[in-house]
Design an enzyme around this catalytic site. Sequence first.
Site, PDB file in Angstrom:
ATOM      1  N   HIS A   1       5.937  -3.151  -0.764  1.00 27.83           N
ATOM      2  CA  HIS A   1       6.115  -1.742  -0.458  1.00 27.83           C
ATOM      3  C   HIS A   1       6.963  -1.637   0.910  1.00 27.83           C
ATOM      4  CE1 HIS A   1       2.887  -1.475   2.590  1.00 27.83           C
ATOM      5  NE2 HIS A   1       2.157  -2.044   1.702  1.00 27.83           N
TER       6      HIS A   1
ATOM      7  N   ASP B   1       7.055   1.261   2.870  1.00 26.29           N
ATOM      8  CA  ASP B   1       6.511   2.155   3.867  1.00 26.29           C
ATOM      9  C   ASP B   1       5.532   1.403   5.002  1.00 26.29           C
ATOM     10  OD1 ASP B   1       4.746   1.966   1.790  1.00 26.29           O
ATOM     11  OD2 ASP B   1       3.437   3.560   2.396  1.00 26.29           O
TER      12      ASP B   1
ATOM     13  N   ASP C   1       3.042  -6.052   7.198  1.00 31.73           N
ATOM     14  CA  ASP C   1       2.645  -4.966   6.235  1.00 31.73           C
ATOM     15  C   ASP C   1       3.434  -3.591   5.563  1.00 31.73           C
ATOM     16  OD1 ASP C   1       1.188  -3.881   4.011  1.00 31.73           O
ATOM     17  OD2 ASP C   1      -0.486  -3.160   5.288  1.00 31.73           O
TER      18      ASP C   1
ATOM     19  N   GLU D   1       3.135   3.331  -0.510  1.00 35.12           N
ATOM     20  CA  GLU D   1       1.840   2.379  -0.881  1.00 35.12           C
ATOM     21  C   GLU D   1       0.742   2.939  -0.014  1.00 35.12           C
ATOM     22  OE1 GLU D   1      -1.046  -0.739  -0.638  1.00 35.12           O
ATOM     23  OE2 GLU D   1       0.097   0.058   1.003  1.00 35.12           O
ATOM     24  N   GLU D   2       1.140   3.098   1.485  1.00 32.00           N
ATOM     25  CA  GLU D   2      -0.167   3.233   2.289  1.00 32.00           C
ATOM     26  C   GLU D   2      -0.890   4.713   1.894  1.00 32.00           C
ATOM     27  OE1 GLU D   2      -1.284   1.253   3.923  1.00 32.00           O
ATOM     28  OE2 GLU D   2       0.392  -0.252   4.478  1.00 32.00           O
TER      29      GLU D   2
ATOM     30  N   ASP E   1       2.053  -8.594  -0.810  1.00 33.91           N
ATOM     31  CA  ASP E   1       1.474  -7.545   0.123  1.00 33.91           C
ATOM     32  C   ASP E   1       0.080  -8.007   0.632  1.00 33.91           C
ATOM     33  OD1 ASP E   1       1.334  -5.078   1.350  1.00 33.91           O
ATOM     34  OD2 ASP E   1       0.489  -4.301  -0.420  1.00 33.91           O
TER      35      ASP E   1
ATOM     36  N   HIS F   1      -1.972  -2.741  10.096  1.00 37.44           N
ATOM     37  CA  HIS F   1      -2.494  -1.278  10.700  1.00 37.44           C
ATOM     38  C   HIS F   1      -2.868  -1.380  12.109  1.00 37.44           C
ATOM     39  CE1 HIS F   1      -2.889   0.072   6.269  1.00 37.44           C
ATOM     40  NE2 HIS F   1      -2.174  -0.685   6.090  1.00 37.44           N
TER      41      HIS F   1
HETATM   42 ZN   LIG Z   1       0.558  -3.540   2.372  1.00 34.58          ZN
END
Ligand SMILES: [Zn+2]
Length: 415
Positions: free
Chosen positions: A89, A91, A150, A184-185, A207, A389
Amino acid sequence: MHISTIQDALQKNNQVLQRFIKYAQLDTASNPANDACPSTPAQLKFAEILVQDLKEIGISDAYVDKKGFVYASLPSNCSSAIKVAFLAHMDVSFDFNSENIKPVIHKNYQGGPLRLSGGLTIDPADNPHLMDCIGESIITADGTTLLGADDKAGIAEIMEMLAFLIKTPEIKRPHIKVCFTPDEEKGTGINDIDLDKLDADFGYTVDGGIYGEVNMENFDAYSGKVTFHGINFHPGHSKGMMVNAIRYASRFVELLPAHETPETTEGRQGFIHPTSIHGDTSSAEVKMLLRAFSLSEIKRFEEIIRKTTEMLVAQEPRLKVDVEIKESYRNMVEVLKERREIGTYLEEAAKNVGLALNHLPIRGGTDGSRLSFMGLPCPNIFTGGVNFHSPKEWISLDKMVLTTVFLLALVQSMT
Ligand SMILES: [Zn+2]
């Protein structure tokens, strides 16, 4: 081609690092407040950069569609008719600052805490995996942003796998399909994927986290809503007449199992998690998440919820209760156990690179679990990244190279 030769070549050309740094610097956070896909213009811009990069390495059919999905393919160069997809992904999380990301490379890591600006440290005491990276180059952000490994790491690794396959035609490969996905997030992006365009038999999302960790199981996720209907009267004149819905809603929550909550469970244990209570005397509603790794566990939770409400109605027959249980997403193992070869390719590739896979059930959902039920069976595999994150996010460059080597071994296992 021998695995160690591939690894040497990848280490020398340093492309994984350059791609990763280039992608990580772009702020591509998605926006949960925007229902459009992609939810931010930066993701579309990134998609266009990726198309350009794919064309540069020799993939002429790369393109981005209106929803911001990048599709590309590399045909088989042997008798293998397998069509395998790799997904990552574009984003990054909106949970932490992603503006002005400046990746920092800590060369030849020798143990001890990594010091970032503002007094922030990444300490092996709570990051034991750092001790598996002695002598390696560790990449972090500068302490003020997340890093975005990520899933920029997954994208860089897939890109490098493709570039290497094109430069090295003596490596046999099946048909390879690539899709870089937006949002995705936010949890919604994957709904707009066009599986006909992708045209694959199965896939892998790249991922995941620590080198060697694979996810072939995730939660069976259901939502529950219980509505209590009481009877309201003037509180000064309601003796024997009022049935207060709030009292029954709170009693209900109190009666749910105290040992099956998010705060008391881990690993493969499930839970019932009350997330909100809303209401007044005449009507009160309790919302819950039901999570487990099998449908029989979910059924057991549903039974607990129904039995508890029945008990309350038995105590107060004037109380009315509605129970609603709905599916949110399912455990992809249900799909993957019918397609054993998808896991076998992973095992074979791991054996060839001398890696012991660590199967971790995900206590959540993934794009792969959605895809599996949309018709594309799709486990999730590691990128090498840690502490997603957060400003303490980090990844070892050496593990990114090893992950790319693993991807190359994986495609070879299908030939
Ligand atoms: Zn991810």
